[in-house]
Design an enzyme around this catalytic site. Structure first.
Site, PDB file in Angstrom:
ATOM      1  N   TYR A  57       0.808  -1.287   0.043  1.00 45.83           N
ATOM      2  CA  TYR A  57       0.016  -0.131  -0.101  1.00 45.83           C
ATOM      3  C   TYR A  57       0.934   1.293   0.060  1.00 45.83           C
ATOM      4  O   TYR A  57       0.428   2.187  -0.752  1.00 45.83           O
ATOM      5  CB  TYR A  57      -1.175  -0.011   1.281  1.00 45.83           C
ATOM      6  CG  TYR A  57      -2.249  -0.750   0.759  1.00 45.83           C
ATOM      7  CD1 TYR A  57      -2.304  -2.086   1.176  1.00 45.83           C
ATOM      8  CD2 TYR A  57      -3.259  -0.209  -0.064  1.00 45.83           C
ATOM      9  CE1 TYR A  57      -3.345  -3.005   0.590  1.00 45.83           C
ATOM     10  CE2 TYR A  57      -4.270  -1.066  -0.341  1.00 45.83           C
ATOM     11  CZ  TYR A  57      -4.208  -2.550  -0.083  1.00 45.83           C
ATOM     12  OH  TYR A  57      -5.277  -3.303  -0.709  1.00 45.83           O
ATOM     13  N   HIS A 110     -14.496   1.756  -1.558  1.00 44.18           N
ATOM     14  CA  HIS A 110     -13.470   0.603  -1.051  1.00 44.18           C
ATOM     15  C   HIS A 110     -12.295   1.462  -0.439  1.00 44.18           C
ATOM     16  O   HIS A 110     -11.037   1.123  -0.144  1.00 44.18           O
ATOM     17  CB  HIS A 110     -12.796   0.004  -2.501  1.00 44.18           C
ATOM     18  CG  HIS A 110     -13.706  -1.184  -2.805  1.00 44.18           C
ATOM     19  ND1 HIS A 110     -13.523  -1.775  -4.129  1.00 44.18           N
ATOM     20  CD2 HIS A 110     -14.905  -1.778  -2.447  1.00 44.18           C
ATOM     21  CE1 HIS A 110     -14.586  -2.461  -4.346  1.00 44.18           C
ATOM     22  NE2 HIS A 110     -15.239  -2.614  -3.277  1.00 44.18           N
ATOM     23  N   CYS A 118      -6.606   3.304  12.544  1.00 44.61           N
ATOM     24  CA  CYS A 118      -5.971   2.644  13.684  1.00 44.61           C
ATOM     25  C   CYS A 118      -6.690   1.402  14.352  1.00 44.61           C
ATOM     26  O   CYS A 118      -7.871   1.871  14.541  1.00 44.61           O
ATOM     27  CB  CYS A 118      -5.819   3.944  14.928  1.00 44.61           C
ATOM     28  SG  CYS A 118      -4.978   3.205  16.090  1.00 44.61           S
ATOM     29  N   CYS A 140      -4.276   8.193  19.318  1.00 45.41           N
ATOM     30  CA  CYS A 140      -3.789   7.447  20.416  1.00 45.41           C
ATOM     31  C   CYS A 140      -2.562   7.096  20.943  1.00 45.41           C
ATOM     32  O   CYS A 140      -2.057   6.257  21.778  1.00 45.41           O
ATOM     33  CB  CYS A 140      -4.681   6.173  20.438  1.00 45.41           C
ATOM     34  SG  CYS A 140      -4.199   5.035  19.367  1.00 45.41           S
ATOM     35  N   GLY A 176     -14.528   1.474 -16.774  1.00 46.34           N
ATOM     36  CA  GLY A 176     -13.435   1.226 -16.390  1.00 46.34           C
ATOM     37  C   GLY A 176     -13.321   0.102 -15.431  1.00 46.34           C
ATOM     38  O   GLY A 176     -12.433   0.006 -14.835  1.00 46.34           O
ATOM     39  N   THR A 177     -14.369  -0.694 -15.353  1.00 48.67           N
ATOM     40  CA  THR A 177     -14.072  -1.890 -14.346  1.00 48.67           C
ATOM     41  C   THR A 177     -14.375  -3.339 -15.035  1.00 48.67           C
ATOM     42  O   THR A 177     -15.011  -3.532 -15.954  1.00 48.67           O
ATOM     43  CB  THR A 177     -15.067  -1.583 -13.134  1.00 48.67           C
ATOM     44  OG1 THR A 177     -15.103  -2.861 -12.112  1.00 48.67           O
ATOM     45  CG2 THR A 177     -16.636  -1.686 -13.647  1.00 48.67           C
TER      46      THR A 177
HETATM   47  C1  BV8 Z   1     -17.794  -8.131   0.666  1.00 46.71           C
HETATM   48  C2  BV8 Z   1      -9.084  -2.598  -2.093  1.00 46.71           C
HETATM   49  C3  BV8 Z   1     -19.258  -9.196   2.370  1.00 46.71           C
HETATM   50  C4  BV8 Z   1      -8.369  -1.387  -2.086  1.00 46.71           C
HETATM   51  C5  BV8 Z   1     -10.362  -4.014  -3.407  1.00 46.71           C
HETATM   52  C6  BV8 Z   1     -18.058 -15.264  -4.719  1.00 46.71           C
HETATM   53  C7  BV8 Z   1     -19.286 -14.368  -5.246  1.00 46.71           C
HETATM   54  C8  BV8 Z   1     -19.488 -13.148  -5.007  1.00 46.71           C
HETATM   55  C9  BV8 Z   1     -18.886 -12.188  -4.032  1.00 46.71           C
HETATM   56  C10 BV8 Z   1     -17.940 -13.117  -3.583  1.00 46.71           C
HETATM   57  C11 BV8 Z   1     -17.487 -14.340  -3.779  1.00 46.71           C
HETATM   58  N1  BV8 Z   1     -16.252 -14.882  -3.148  1.00 46.71           N
HETATM   59  C12 BV8 Z   1     -15.898 -13.650  -2.504  1.00 46.71           C
HETATM   60  C13 BV8 Z   1     -16.679 -12.711  -2.562  1.00 46.71           C
HETATM   61  C14 BV8 Z   1     -16.965 -11.424  -1.971  1.00 46.71           C
HETATM   62  C15 BV8 Z   1     -15.511 -10.640  -2.404  1.00 46.71           C
HETATM   63  C16 BV8 Z   1     -15.355 -10.688  -4.109  1.00 46.71           C
HETATM   64  O1  BV8 Z   1     -16.204 -10.074  -4.893  1.00 46.71           O
HETATM   65  N2  BV8 Z   1     -14.429 -11.817  -4.537  1.00 46.71           N
HETATM   66  C17 BV8 Z   1     -14.187 -11.737  -6.146  1.00 46.71           C
HETATM   67  C18 BV8 Z   1     -12.731 -11.875  -6.100  1.00 46.71           C
HETATM   68  C19 BV8 Z   1     -15.183 -12.993  -6.478  1.00 46.71           C
HETATM   69  N3  BV8 Z   1     -15.903  -9.294  -2.312  1.00 46.71           N
HETATM   70  C20 BV8 Z   1     -15.435  -8.715  -1.044  1.00 46.71           C
HETATM   71  O2  BV8 Z   1     -14.885  -9.356  -0.325  1.00 46.71           O
HETATM   72  C21 BV8 Z   1     -15.992  -7.217  -0.671  1.00 46.71           C
HETATM   73  N4  BV8 Z   1     -16.779  -7.320   0.461  1.00 46.71           N
HETATM   74  O3  BV8 Z   1     -18.244  -8.935  -0.122  1.00 46.71           O
HETATM   75  O4  BV8 Z   1     -18.131  -8.208   1.998  1.00 46.71           O
HETATM   76  C22 BV8 Z   1     -19.470  -8.637   3.914  1.00 46.71           C
HETATM   77  C23 BV8 Z   1     -20.738  -8.815   4.082  1.00 46.71           C
HETATM   78  C24 BV8 Z   1     -20.969  -8.722   5.538  1.00 46.71           C
HETATM   79  C25 BV8 Z   1     -20.025  -8.375   6.384  1.00 46.71           C
HETATM   80  C26 BV8 Z   1     -18.738  -8.135   6.078  1.00 46.71           C
HETATM   81  C27 BV8 Z   1     -18.371  -8.443   4.594  1.00 46.71           C
HETATM   82  C28 BV8 Z   1     -15.262  -6.269  -0.849  1.00 46.71           C
HETATM   83  C29 BV8 Z   1     -14.219  -6.285  -1.973  1.00 46.71           C
HETATM   84  C30 BV8 Z   1     -13.337  -5.004  -2.060  1.00 46.71           C
HETATM   85  C31 BV8 Z   1     -12.098  -5.389  -2.217  1.00 46.71           C
HETATM   86  N5  BV8 Z   1     -11.080  -4.453  -2.289  1.00 46.71           N
HETATM   87  N6  BV8 Z   1      -9.763  -2.915  -3.503  1.00 46.71           N
HETATM   88  C32 BV8 Z   1      -7.111  -1.359  -2.866  1.00 46.71           C
HETATM   89  O5  BV8 Z   1      -6.171  -2.193  -2.865  1.00 46.71           O
HETATM   90  O6  BV8 Z   1      -7.346  -0.633  -4.159  1.00 46.71           O
HETATM   91  S1  BV8 Z   1     -10.758  -4.932  -4.748  1.00 46.71           S
HETATM   92  C33 BV8 Z   1     -10.070  -4.119  -6.198  1.00 46.71           C
HETATM   93  O7  BV8 Z   1     -10.696  -4.869  -7.342  1.00 46.71           O
HETATM   94  C34 BV8 Z   1     -10.569  -2.858  -6.518  1.00 46.71           C
HETATM   95  O8  BV8 Z   1     -10.750  -1.792  -5.518  1.00 46.71           O
HETATM   96  C35 BV8 Z   1     -11.595  -2.832  -7.454  1.00 46.71           C
HETATM   97  O9  BV8 Z   1     -12.820  -2.438  -6.717  1.00 46.71           O
HETATM   98  C36 BV8 Z   1     -11.695  -4.220  -7.854  1.00 46.71           C
HETATM   99  C37 BV8 Z   1     -12.003  -4.547  -9.210  1.00 46.71           C
HETATM  100  O10 BV8 Z   1     -10.783  -4.042  -9.897  1.00 46.71           O
HETATM  101  P1  BV8 Z   1     -11.392  -3.016 -11.272  1.00 46.71           P
HETATM  102  O11 BV8 Z   1     -11.446  -1.626 -10.601  1.00 46.71           O
HETATM  103  O12 BV8 Z   1     -12.466  -3.423 -12.127  1.00 46.71           O
HETATM  104  O13 BV8 Z   1     -10.040  -3.052 -11.915  1.00 46.71           O
HETATM  105  P2  BV8 Z   1      -9.609  -4.639 -12.769  1.00 46.71           P
HETATM  106  O14 BV8 Z   1      -8.020  -4.258 -13.069  1.00 46.71           O
HETATM  107  O15 BV8 Z   1     -10.148  -5.811 -12.448  1.00 46.71           O
HETATM  108  O16 BV8 Z   1     -10.312  -4.168 -14.290  1.00 46.71           O
HETATM  109  C38 BV8 Z   1      -9.784  -2.952 -15.185  1.00 46.71           C
HETATM  110  C39 BV8 Z   1     -10.925  -2.712 -16.097  1.00 46.71           C
HETATM  111  O17 BV8 Z   1     -10.445  -1.391 -16.689  1.00 46.71           O
HETATM  112  C40 BV8 Z   1     -10.536  -3.950 -17.091  1.00 46.71           C
HETATM  113  O18 BV8 Z   1     -12.197  -4.218 -17.441  1.00 46.71           O
HETATM  114  C41 BV8 Z   1      -9.895  -3.164 -18.223  1.00 46.71           C
HETATM  115  O19 BV8 Z   1     -10.755  -3.844 -19.481  1.00 46.71           O
HETATM  116  C42 BV8 Z   1     -10.716  -1.876 -18.185  1.00 46.71           C
HETATM  117  N7  BV8 Z   1      -9.560  -0.773 -18.806  1.00 46.71           N
HETATM  118  C43 BV8 Z   1      -8.124  -0.894 -18.637  1.00 46.71           C
HETATM  119  N8  BV8 Z   1      -7.652   0.251 -19.262  1.00 46.71           N
HETATM  120  C44 BV8 Z   1      -8.738   0.948 -19.670  1.00 46.71           C
HETATM  121  C45 BV8 Z   1      -9.980   0.259 -19.275  1.00 46.71           C
HETATM  122  N9  BV8 Z   1     -11.103   0.926 -19.454  1.00 46.71           N
HETATM  123  C46 BV8 Z   1     -10.997   2.125 -20.067  1.00 46.71           C
HETATM  124  N10 BV8 Z   1      -9.891   2.766 -20.512  1.00 46.71           N
HETATM  125  C47 BV8 Z   1      -8.823   2.272 -20.346  1.00 46.71           C
HETATM  126  N11 BV8 Z   1      -7.533   2.875 -20.495  1.00 46.71           N
END
Ligand code: BV8
Length: 229
Positions: A57, A110, A118, A140, A176-177
């Site tokens: 981070y 996120h 903390c 703290c 972009g996701t």
């Molecule tokens: C939760 C932290 C519940 C900060 C991040 C099975 C089914 C469903 C859900 C789950 C499951 N197993 C586990 C889960 C839950 C899990 C999840 O979804 N896992 C996935 C892997 C299956 N989710 C969680 O745990 C979430 N919490 O569910 O809580 C709960 C309920 C009650 C009580 C407590 C808890 C929490 C998820 C948050 C995780 N933290 N980030 C940091 O480090 O940044 S996630 C991280 O990946 C990012 O923050 C972002 O949100 C996420 C997705 O990434 P993207 O932003 O989409 O980026 P990526 O690289 O993937 O894609 C980029 C895109 O841009 C591509 O499509 C590409 O084509 C495009 N692109 C590239 N260049 C360009 C472009 N587009 C346009 N122009 C360009 N130039």
């Protein structure tokens, strides 16, 4: 854009910041020091190897600080200023490029790289330097600061507010996701069930593309200004 649209909810992901030079998660393998992000951005990883997670981070925060908003961020800020209805940007990104482009109504579901959290006193404070150096918590004094970001398995921030905004909106736009991470990846289904119009602006088809009425593929710095115009 159609005149019958009132309020707009826009979900952004790492792709909107890619052309600003901030790495996405899943393009190019989404690896860091041979670790998948899903393996580093978790409470378990932080318990197991806090230095690894803090280094990850600190590196991300330093990378963000040297980057600038791109025309996609600027176009959304302009839309927010000029649009008659409400515009809410729900971002998965921890960078502050939307705000630095002038957007005001930004919800970081996120968390952000601007704050530390903390785990001793549960207070948040500005993230002012490398956490790997274990700075004291300003509130703290404990050496117990972690990034104020939402890890896998943790509840994203302000979910009720997001669902409330979706219920009041007419258009849901995803920019972009990859649609890989929930609950953000499920918003388009909620939008469809609520009868909203849905539009995806992305470099390539995402895991959620089939749920969108329309997908416009291309670089965010081109397709977003073209859509806002
Ligand atoms: C939760 C932290 C519940 C900060 C991040 C099975 C089914 C469903 C859900 C789950 C499951 N197993 C586990 C889960 C839950 C899990 C999840 O979804 N896992 C996935 C892997 C299956 N989710 C969680 O745990 C979430 N919490 O569910 O809580 C709960 C309920 C009650 C009580 C407590 C808890 C929490 C998820 C948050 C995780 N933290 N980030 C940091 O480090 O940044 S996630 C991280 O990946 C990012 O923050 C972002 O949100 C996420 C997705 O990434 P993207 O932003 O989409 O980026 P990526 O690289 O993937 O894609 C980029 C895109 O841009 C591509 O499509 C590409 O084509 C495009 N692109 C590239 N260049 C360009 C472009 N587009 C346009 N122009 C360009 N130039």
């Amino acid at each position: 854009m159609g005149t019958e649209i009132g309020n707009i909810v826009i979900l952004t992901g790492a792709g909107i910041s890619a052309e600003s030079g901030i790495d996405t998660f899943r393009d190019g393998g989404g690896l860091w020091e041979q670790h998948k992000v899903e393996d580093v951005a978790t409470p378990e990883a932080f318990q197991r190897d806090p230095d690894l997670v803090l280094r990850f981070y600190d590196m991300r925060r330093e990378a963000i600080q040297t980057k600038q908003p791109n025309p996609a961020h600027e176009a959304l800020a302009r839309l927010e200023r000029e649009w008659g209805g409400e515009v809410l940007i729900v971002t998965q990104n921890v960078d502050d490029l939307h705000e630095r482009a002038g957007a005001k109504n930004v919800l970081h579901m996120h968390g952000t790289h601007l704050n530390a959290w903390c785990i001793a006193c549960d207070k948040r404070s500005p993230w002012t330097g490398p956490l790997i150096d274990r700075p004291d918590c300003p509130a703290c004094g404990a050496k117990a600061l972690r990034p104020d970001v939402v890890w896998f398995g943790e509840m994203p921030y302000r979910m009720e507010e997001i669902y409330g905004a979706l219920r009041q909106a007419d258009l849901f736009v995803s920019i972009g996701t990859s649609g890989a991470v929930y609950p953000a990846a499920g918003f388009v289904r909620d939008a469809r069930q609520l009868g909203m119009q849905t539009l995806e602006l992305n470099l390539e088809r995402s895991q959620g593309s089939n749920w969108f009425e329309e997908s416009r593929l291309g670089k965010a710095s081109e397709v977003v200004p073209a859509w806002v115009a």
